[in-house]
Design a protein around this motif. Sequence first.
Motif, short mmCIF file in Angstrom:
data_model
loop_
_atom_site.label_atom_id
_atom_site.label_comp_id
_atom_site.label_asym_id
_atom_site.label_seq_id
_atom_site.Cartn_x
_atom_site.Cartn_y
_atom_site.Cartn_z
N SER A 301 0.72 -1.02 -0.25
CA SER A 301 -0.11 -0.03 0.37
C SER A 301 0.74 1.45 0.38
CB SER A 301 -0.72 -0.21 1.47
OG SER A 301 -1.94 0.83 1.57
N TYR A 302 1.75 1.21 0.62
CA TYR A 302 3.00 2.49 1.01
C TYR A 302 3.37 2.59 -0.80
CZ TYR A 302 6.50 5.91 2.29
OH TYR A 302 7.05 6.57 1.90
N ALA A 303 4.07 1.65 -1.11
CA ALA A 303 4.83 1.57 -2.30
C ALA A 303 3.78 1.95 -3.44
CB ALA A 303 5.21 0.24 -2.44
N VAL A 304 2.38 1.33 -3.58
CA VAL A 304 1.41 1.90 -4.50
C VAL A 304 1.26 3.52 -4.15
CG1 VAL A 304 -0.53 1.37 -5.70
CG2 VAL A 304 0.64 -0.06 -5.32
N GLY A 305 1.55 3.86 -3.05
CA GLY A 305 0.74 5.38 -2.87
C GLY A 305 1.63 6.51 -3.45
N GLY A 325 0.02 -0.86 -15.08
CA GLY A 325 -0.31 -1.14 -15.90
C GLY A 325 -0.08 -2.60 -13.87
N VAL A 326 1.20 -2.46 -13.40
CA VAL A 326 1.33 -2.98 -12.45
C VAL A 326 0.83 -2.25 -11.25
CG1 VAL A 326 3.12 -3.34 -10.98
CG2 VAL A 326 3.65 -3.70 -13.57
N LEU A 327 0.65 -0.97 -11.44
CA LEU A 327 0.39 -0.62 -9.88
C LEU A 327 -1.39 -0.65 -10.15
CD1 LEU A 327 1.97 2.85 -10.44
CD2 LEU A 327 2.72 0.86 -8.28
N ALA A 328 -2.04 -0.29 -11.04
CA ALA A 328 -3.34 -0.62 -11.35
C ALA A 328 -3.89 -2.15 -10.73
CB ALA A 328 -4.18 -0.73 -12.66
N LYS A 329 -3.22 -3.28 -11.47
CA LYS A 329 -3.17 -4.82 -11.28
C LYS A 329 -3.46 -5.27 -9.88
CE LYS A 329 -3.12 -5.98 -15.68
NZ LYS A 329 -1.99 -6.60 -16.98
N THR A 330 -2.24 -4.13 -8.53
CA THR A 330 -1.63 -4.69 -7.52
C THR A 330 -3.28 -4.24 -6.83
OG1 THR A 330 0.03 -3.34 -7.44
CG2 THR A 330 -1.05 -3.51 -5.54
N LEU A 331 -4.76 -3.66 -7.38
CA LEU A 331 -5.29 -3.12 -6.57
C LEU A 331 -7.30 -4.55 -6.58
CD1 LEU A 331 -6.76 -0.04 -7.39
CD2 LEU A 331 -5.65 -0.95 -5.25
N LEU A 332 -6.84 -5.45 -7.84
CA LEU A 332 -6.63 -6.86 -8.02
C LEU A 332 -6.19 -7.58 -7.27
CD1 LEU A 332 -8.45 -6.96 -11.24
CD2 LEU A 332 -9.82 -6.37 -9.70
N MET A 333 -4.75 -7.93 -7.13
CA MET A 333 -3.82 -9.41 -6.44
C MET A 333 -3.88 -9.01 -5.51
SD MET A 333 -0.28 -8.32 -9.30
CE MET A 333 0.59 -9.10 -7.85
N MET A 334 -3.97 -7.57 -4.59
CA MET A 334 -4.05 -7.96 -2.99
C MET A 334 -5.00 -8.62 -2.05
SD MET A 334 -1.25 -7.03 -2.44
CE MET A 334 -1.27 -7.15 -1.10
N PRO A 335 -6.41 -8.58 -2.84
CA PRO A 335 -7.08 -9.05 -2.30
C PRO A 335 -7.62 -10.25 -2.46
CG PRO A 335 -7.90 -6.47 -3.30
CD PRO A 335 -6.67 -7.18 -3.69
N ASP A 336 -7.16 -10.73 -3.53
CA ASP A 336 -8.14 -11.93 -4.38
C ASP A 336 -6.17 -13.06 -2.92
OD1 ASP A 336 -8.15 -14.45 -5.82
OD2 ASP A 336 -6.44 -13.93 -7.48
N TYR A 337 -6.83 -13.28 -2.00
CA TYR A 337 -6.22 -13.99 -0.93
C TYR A 337 -7.33 -14.36 -0.37
CZ TYR A 337 -4.29 -14.36 3.84
OH TYR A 337 -3.34 -14.83 4.75
N ASP A 338 -7.60 -16.08 0.10
CA ASP A 338 -8.28 -16.91 1.08
C ASP A 338 -7.75 -16.38 2.75
OD1 ASP A 338 -10.57 -18.59 2.12
OD2 ASP A 338 -9.36 -20.39 0.36
N CYS A 339 -8.74 -15.90 3.25
CA CYS A 339 -7.84 -16.47 4.78
C CYS A 339 -9.00 -17.88 5.25
CB CYS A 339 -8.85 -14.81 5.16
SG CYS A 339 -10.55 -14.96 5.29
N GLY A 340 -9.58 -18.58 4.25
CA GLY A 340 -10.53 -19.17 4.82
C GLY A 340 -11.52 -18.79 5.04
#
Length: 348
Positions: A301-305, A325-340
């Motif tokens: 989050s800090y790096a993107v900002g 593109g990398v920065l924008a796709k990070t918004l999709l990559m980081m929530p793509d997480y399964d906490c169970g």
Amino acid sequence: MRSQHQQIQRLNVMSSATGEIVQEIDLRAQGKRGTHEARCVSRTALLLALEEELPRGTIRYSSKIVSIEEDGNAKILHLSDGSTLRAKVLIGCDGINSVVARWLGLAKPSDSGHTATRGRAKYPDGHGFEPRFLQLVGQGFRAGMVPCNDTDVYWFFTWSPSPDDKDVDKSSAATKQFVLTKLRSTNVPPQVLEAVERSEMNDVLAAPLRFRSPLSLPFASISKGNVCVAGDALHPTTPDLAQGACTALEDAVVLARCLGEALLLRTGDCAAEESHRVVEAALRRYADARRWRSAQLTGASYAVGFVQQSDHPAVGFLRDKLLSGVLAKTLLMMPDYDCGTLSSSGAC
């Protein structure tokens, strides 16, 4: 919650210097664990939805912790209203200035060097905007707007304050005027200006952004005995990935599962000391499960900002031509997480 908040379909990243769209992403794309779903959720609506799941009287308001005292395995909490609570298990969710985090010895949150303001514009007759998240980058600030529903639009603005900006946060009127002046000096769409202008004065707030260094989290004392932290008390972060509340909900799922499994494994009327050991082990598992995820989110989050907001010519060139593109796709990559799930059969 879905019926109250519009699903956002696209992310458009625009250069505030040129007014050109430098990246567009479908926010309904297929992720590793299903289709992405983005919504701008009202904090009040979320809190009310969570509160409704609890027995009446569970939540005690105006109960800020002042200090923590130990009495054997129990923790005595001294509250700001002069009262005390005795706790068998203490889970600190007391925000970025967490007394519990300080008691555990976690590193003090650092100043990011950025300040943020945000607001909500109301359109009683409907705003008519497309369900898209418009993000503005460059020129020394990062801004954006996104519809919440048919009548409300959320907007934000972050910048690196200079000595000349010292009076910006003195009043909401000064903050609002500062944002409008900055936006008018760039190539931003008129609807962004309109959203800021429409905001009620009490909807415009400004505050410095702080975060806990991701380098401190992998080896931090997230739990100790029957005490742990979650939410902003654990991983205060800049809002550049919009994952603060989502990450806190992840914490809650993992913590509830770890504690639930531990309590199910207790044998009958076990002794208090055994019960304490079971809880302590559960909190350690929770801490181990969340430390790397927390470090990853706060760092990303800090790096993107930092990159999106920078007005340095070299950084701006790389951002607009190579990294958008990398920065924008990070918004999709980081929530793509399964906490169970909360199922007791899952592992912490």
